[in-house]
Design a protein around this motif. Structure first.
Motif, PDB file in Angstrom:
ATOM      1  N   VAL A  34       0.850  -1.184   0.000  1.00 17.70           N
ATOM      2  CA  VAL A  34       0.000   0.000   0.000  1.00 17.70           C
ATOM      3  C   VAL A  34       0.891   1.242   0.000  1.00 17.70           C
ATOM      4  N   ARG A  66      -4.659   9.783   3.256  1.00 18.52           N
ATOM      5  CA  ARG A  66      -5.094   8.387   3.383  1.00 18.52           C
ATOM      6  C   ARG A  66      -3.868   7.488   3.332  1.00 18.52           C
ATOM      7  N   GLY A  93      -5.626  -2.268  -5.598  1.00 20.16           N
ATOM      8  CA  GLY A  93      -6.185  -1.013  -5.094  1.00 20.16           C
ATOM      9  C   GLY A  93      -5.358  -0.400  -3.992  1.00 20.16           C
ATOM     10  N   CYS A  96      -2.998   4.931  -3.388  1.00 17.34           N
ATOM     11  CA  CYS A  96      -3.842   6.124  -3.315  1.00 17.34           C
ATOM     12  C   CYS A  96      -3.416   7.045  -4.447  1.00 17.34           C
ATOM     13  N   CYS A 102     -10.785  14.332  -2.913  1.00 14.92           N
ATOM     14  CA  CYS A 102     -10.762  12.991  -2.316  1.00 14.92           C
ATOM     15  C   CYS A 102     -12.184  12.503  -2.074  1.00 14.92           C
ATOM     16  N   TYR A 104     -12.545   9.222  -0.804  1.00 18.08           N
ATOM     17  CA  TYR A 104     -12.388   8.053   0.052  1.00 18.08           C
ATOM     18  C   TYR A 104     -13.493   8.059   1.108  1.00 18.08           C
ATOM     19  N   CYS A 107     -13.854   5.031  -3.380  1.00 15.16           N
ATOM     20  CA  CYS A 107     -12.883   4.952  -4.472  1.00 15.16           C
ATOM     21  C   CYS A 107     -12.249   3.560  -4.422  1.00 15.16           C
ATOM     22  N   PHE A 109      -9.185   2.791  -3.494  1.00 17.21           N
ATOM     23  CA  PHE A 109      -8.104   2.626  -2.533  1.00 17.21           C
ATOM     24  C   PHE A 109      -8.474   1.631  -1.444  1.00 17.21           C
ATOM     25  N   GLY A 110      -7.696   0.572  -1.350  1.00 10.95           N
ATOM     26  CA  GLY A 110      -7.883  -0.414  -0.302  1.00 10.95           C
ATOM     27  C   GLY A 110      -9.022  -1.391  -0.501  1.00 10.95           C
TER      28      GLY A 110
END
Length: 113
Positions: A34, A66, A93, A96, A102, A104, A107, A109-110
């Motif tokens: 990440v 993030r 994912g 970022c 943003c 989040y 989205c 991410f993660g």
């Protein structure tokens, strides 16, 4: 929950990962796919009948909007054990994109976890 930050990189001067290991905590992972937050450490310390999560946070959690911390903290707080496989799944994912606006957590991410 025990949260440690500072000294999480791979430099020989960085003592935080060794200090966490020396407590006797079971290391789940030192490193995660990440960005930001690749030098994250997650461990669990058995304290009698309780299990305490110990997290070594990379310096980026101080300034990035993030990070890996945003992905793992909700599970830790819900007492939902995080496995090495869970962290590995974040490779999908795990970047970022620092979007101008943003959105989040709405989205990609993660989303691998």
């Amino acid at each position: 929950v025990v949260v440690c930050t500072g000294g999480m990189s791979v430099d020989p001067d960085d003592k935080t990962p060794l200090a966490i290991k020396n407590t006797g905590a079971r290391i789940v992972s030192y490193g995660a796919p990440v960005l930001p937050g690749a030098m994250f450490l997650l461990a669990y310390y058995e304290a009698g009948d309780r299990t305490v999560a110990v997290m070594g946070l990379p310096g980026c959690v101080m300034y990035a909007k993030r990070t890996i911390f945003d992905l793992v903290l909700p599970r830790v707080m819900a007492d939902d054990p995080v496995s090495p496989e869970d962290l590995a799944a974040l490779g999908q994912g795990g970047l970022c994109l620092n979007c101008p606006v943003c959105t989040y957590p709405n989205c990609g991410f993660g989303k691998g976890m």
